[in-house]
Write a protein that holds these residues in place. Sequence first.
Motif, short mmCIF file in Angstrom:
data_model
loop_
_atom_site.label_atom_id
_atom_site.label_comp_id
_atom_site.label_asym_id
_atom_site.label_seq_id
_atom_site.Cartn_x
_atom_site.Cartn_y
_atom_site.Cartn_z
N ASN A 12 -1.20 -2.58 -4.63
CA ASN A 12 -0.37 -3.52 -4.74
C ASN A 12 0.56 -3.45 -6.16
OD1 ASN A 12 -2.77 -5.34 -3.50
ND2 ASN A 12 -1.02 -5.24 -2.35
N VAL A 13 0.95 -2.12 -6.31
CA VAL A 13 1.34 -1.99 -7.86
C VAL A 13 2.92 -2.35 -7.63
CG1 VAL A 13 2.19 -0.08 -9.26
CG2 VAL A 13 -0.36 -0.14 -8.08
N ASP A 14 3.09 -3.17 -8.92
CA ASP A 14 4.59 -3.33 -9.46
C ASP A 14 4.98 -2.82 -10.84
OD1 ASP A 14 4.66 -5.10 -7.42
OD2 ASP A 14 4.76 -7.06 -8.34
N LYS A 15 6.15 -2.17 -10.70
CA LYS A 15 6.52 -1.46 -11.99
C LYS A 15 7.92 -1.50 -12.14
CE LYS A 15 6.13 0.63 -15.89
NZ LYS A 15 5.38 0.10 -16.79
N ALA A 68 16.82 -5.14 -16.01
CA ALA A 68 15.59 -4.82 -15.29
C ALA A 68 15.93 -3.97 -13.90
CB ALA A 68 14.80 -6.11 -14.91
N GLU A 69 15.20 -2.97 -13.90
CA GLU A 69 15.17 -2.06 -12.56
C GLU A 69 13.83 -1.98 -11.86
OE1 GLU A 69 17.07 1.73 -13.46
OE2 GLU A 69 16.11 2.35 -11.40
N PRO A 70 13.63 -2.74 -11.02
CA PRO A 70 12.35 -2.56 -10.50
C PRO A 70 12.04 -1.31 -9.46
CG PRO A 70 13.69 -4.37 -9.22
CD PRO A 70 14.42 -3.66 -10.50
N ALA A 113 -1.57 9.32 -14.11
CA ALA A 113 -2.20 10.05 -15.30
C ALA A 113 -2.46 9.31 -16.43
CB ALA A 113 -1.11 11.16 -15.72
N GLY A 114 -2.18 7.90 -16.23
CA GLY A 114 -2.25 6.79 -17.45
C GLY A 114 -1.30 6.73 -18.53
N LEU A 115 -0.01 7.71 -18.24
CA LEU A 115 1.15 7.67 -18.98
C LEU A 115 2.06 6.43 -18.88
CD1 LEU A 115 2.04 11.36 -18.57
CD2 LEU A 115 0.91 10.50 -20.45
N GLU A 116 1.59 5.74 -17.97
CA GLU A 116 2.19 4.18 -17.82
C GLU A 116 1.35 3.50 -17.22
OE1 GLU A 116 5.59 3.67 -18.14
OE2 GLU A 116 6.83 5.44 -18.35
N THR A 117 1.42 2.00 -17.56
CA THR A 117 0.67 1.13 -16.98
C THR A 117 1.41 0.18 -15.95
OG1 THR A 117 1.10 -0.26 -18.81
CG2 THR A 117 -0.88 0.89 -18.81
N PRO A 118 0.69 -0.30 -14.83
CA PRO A 118 1.59 -1.00 -13.89
C PRO A 118 1.61 -2.51 -14.44
CG PRO A 118 -0.93 -0.80 -13.16
CD PRO A 118 -0.61 0.14 -14.50
N ASP A 119 3.02 -3.03 -14.01
CA ASP A 119 2.97 -4.62 -14.56
C ASP A 119 2.03 -5.38 -13.99
OD1 ASP A 119 5.20 -3.51 -15.68
OD2 ASP A 119 6.80 -4.00 -14.31
N SER A 120 1.71 -4.96 -12.51
CA SER A 120 0.72 -5.57 -11.83
C SER A 120 0.05 -4.99 -10.65
CB SER A 120 1.24 -7.07 -11.17
OG SER A 120 1.96 -6.93 -10.08
N GLY A 121 -0.87 -5.37 -10.18
CA GLY A 121 -1.65 -4.52 -9.43
C GLY A 121 -2.63 -3.41 -10.21
N SER A 122 -3.34 -2.36 -9.35
CA SER A 122 -4.17 -1.61 -10.11
C SER A 122 -3.84 -0.11 -9.49
CB SER A 122 -5.68 -2.06 -9.98
OG SER A 122 -5.85 -1.83 -8.56
#
Lengths: 247, 277
Positions: free
Chosen positions: A9-12, A21-23, A56-65
Amino acid sequence: MSTSLRFDNVDKTFVRPGGEAEPVLRDFSLAVAPGELVAIVGPSGIGKSTLLHLAAGLETPDSGSVAVEGARPQPRVGMVFQQARLFDWLNVADNIAVAVDAASADIKRARQMLSAVGLARHAHSYPLSLSGGQRQRVALARAFAIQPDIVLLDEPFSALDELTARRLRLLLQDLWTEHRPSGLLVTHNTLEAAFLADRVVVLAGKPAHIARVIDVRRSRPRQAEDAQFFDLHREILATLEHGASWG
Amino acid sequence: MTVLSERDLARVSRRTAAPLRAAVAVLLPRLLPGVLFCLLLVAGWHVMAARWRSPLIPDIDAIGAAVVDIVASGDAALQIGTTLGRIVLGLLLAFVVALVVGLASARNRFAKAFFEPALLLGLTVPGLVWALLCVIWFGLSLKTSVIAIALGIAPALAVNLAQGLEAVDPQLIETAHVYRLRFWQRLRVLWLPAILPFLMAGMRLAFSLAWKVVVLVEVFGLSTGVGYALNSAFISQDVAAVLAWTLVFALVVAAIEYGLFQVVERRLTQWKRKALV
């Protein structure tokens, strides 16, 4: 099913320089099984590379995992980019050794992997003295030398001529068959996706969603000339065109 | 005992002469313009001294005698050593300050904006002002010269370091992150090699500025060092001694440039030459 890589359930959303904002991803879920190579295809800018950057851990999700799992408490991630991204001031052997050392893997692996990718005699050469194909071989050797739990491939052969890319796809297949990590491959080349992956995930829309998942039921080693890959290639293209017609 | 025949000797001589000829062929075009400049300068000075015949323009012989005098008496080694010691301490202090400011400016937008006025001010204030202020504030001590040098060169060094740190390829930073390189590994294989050209340029600039600042401090308030020796020569209107001190110190600076900076730089960038082979 046990998994190696899991998007739940990743949101970015990215904020453009103008403040807009660009989802890119909304409620995105995907699981990669151990030893499985999943190819991600889709139009440019849809968020394919964002998935790799999240893994890769270069970005983090806004929500989800996003979870990477492996045999070790700290799973090892190898990554091959479009450009080899080597340290020009280190020779080939040291470029691999530094990653092996950071991962606390067996240092002998650096030399073994150099032999595996056919560059043993270039161990003391510097990256700038190598061809693009040779540099990408070094990048592949680095990714596999750390004995990775997961390998992330971001259009790894798109900057190479077709003949070199073809050779490196076969090399990647050999490495995958021998080491069996899990992986994500982002590519624009649908034939490459069909030839290399166990599953092809086609993305469409904005924010991206999974338009279709195509299983590639072929054991390895595979032959590039296998007619089934051309059929799959057409099938993926048709799905992409259908996705594009949705807007 | 082995006796070499004439033919053997000729062969050995040819073998050793070939690399020598190659070295001369490479070095001559590089050195010739500089040597030509020096010869023309000496000739020009000689003509000028002969034309005016003034104690304000001593001839080459008088300058040469003054050089021999300060070198043979050991005064040159003592005073230049003292000045260089102050420069090294000032450089070290400036480097620590510049590293902190440069690192903060390169990594943090607020820090960059915060330090910007200080760097601008530091770059525009002449070394003479720092020399005067430090003599007034700290009196006649080693501290005076070290702090004046640090104040005079830290801004230029910090700007160079910040530029170097900002120029590090973000793709390589990502790669180091993905492969979880440890702090010391990142420093060794990513940050230091990437900022090296900026660091060397900054150190060269800092060294040339440092020597100008320290000489002023020594002129105003110290009783040792090249500045003090120059001031003594100035007071006695000994132009030959002023020129001799300047010449000897310039030779030492050139020796440091060619014998230290260029050697270190060549060693640290030898991968570029190997990569091009």
